[in-house]
Scaffold this active site. Structure first.
Site, PDB file in Angstrom:
ATOM      1  N   HIS A 141     -13.145  -3.138   1.529  1.00  0.00           N
ATOM      2  CA  HIS A 141     -12.047  -2.417   0.965  1.00  0.00           C
ATOM      3  C   HIS A 141     -11.817  -1.534   2.131  1.00  0.00           C
ATOM      4  CE1 HIS A 141     -13.629   0.304  -1.418  1.00  0.00           C
ATOM      5  NE2 HIS A 141     -13.986  -0.808  -2.324  1.00  0.00           N
ATOM      6  N   GLU A 145     -13.884  -4.866  -8.707  1.00  0.00           N
ATOM      7  CA  GLU A 145     -15.422  -4.695  -8.744  1.00  0.00           C
ATOM      8  C   GLU A 145     -16.406  -4.681 -10.120  1.00  0.00           C
ATOM      9  OE1 GLU A 145     -18.342  -4.012  -7.282  1.00  0.00           O
ATOM     10  OE2 GLU A 145     -18.371  -2.628  -6.172  1.00  0.00           O
TER      11      GLU A 145
END
Length: 216
Positions: free
Chosen positions: A11, A85
């Site tokens: 990202h 994550e």
């Protein structure tokens, strides 16, 4: 068996990335630089011919993927929570320097890459690196198996990309990370039906081009 091409993408930048504040599962949006990176990424991938687009369900990954979805006609965005994550428990929301000061023993185990060490729980239960690694690889392999012969863009997080790199290179989980995982980077893998193979790592040329365009 048809091989799948996997474009693993981290990202764009967030406010917490910029100050080294640990995010984990905390849902932080992109900052202005991250939005610029996402737009540059979307332009770079127009020539790639993406068949499937999937991202983590955290907004920093979704916002990055949405930039791509907007410019690729008919390319729907799918999400997968397994691509989040690593969950860092109580460490989330803290600066690295604060973790080292307040949790010196846990911080030392983390930095020593003890793969089964688990941080203290916070708002969510923490997970070990081994647990995280297995989750990421299961998710990536699952998408590859569902879309043989296609190009799959997966927008996720630095830790997810690290796991894929280690798997493709046959690196042990406790070895030092001697490679960079850059925001909005494109990392090209092939799934051969059984494992990941790395073709190209850390492409950020599109970000530099965007900077030049802004100057011009």
């Amino acid at each position: 068996m048809n091989h799948s091409t996997i474009l693993l993408i981290r990202h764009g930048e967030t406010p917490w990335n910029a100050v080294r504040r640990l995010q984990g599962h905390t849902d932080i949006p992109l900052n202005e630089e991250g939005q610029r990176q996402a737009a540059a990424l979307a332009g770079a991938l127009l020539e790639q011919g993406v068949d499937v687009l999937v991202s983590s369900d955290l907004q920093r990954a979704m916002q990055t993927a949405q930039a791509l979805s907007r410019v690729q006609a008919g390319l729907a965005l799918q999400t997968d929570a397994r691509l989040r994550e690593r969950c860092y428990g109580v460490f989330e929301g803290m600066l690295y320097s604060e973790i080292a000061e307040q949790y010196p023993d846990d911080y030392a185990r983390w930095q020593a890459r003890e793969v089964d060490a688990v941080m203290p729980d916070g708002a969510r239960p923490a997970e070990s690196f081994r647990q995280f690694y297995q989750r990421c690889l299961d998710a990536i392999a699952g998408w590859a198996r569902r879309h043989p012969g296609q190009t799959i863009a997966i927008v996720a997080h630095g830790g997810v990309l690290e796991c894929a790199y280690r798997a493709a290179r046959g690196m042990s989980l406790d070895s030092p990370r001697d490679f960079q995982v850059k925001n909005a980077s494109i990392n090209r893998f092939v799934w051969d039906g059984a494992q990941l193979q790395l073709e190209h790592w850390g492409d950020v040329a599109h970000l530099a081009a965007s900077v030049l365009d802004d100057i011009i």
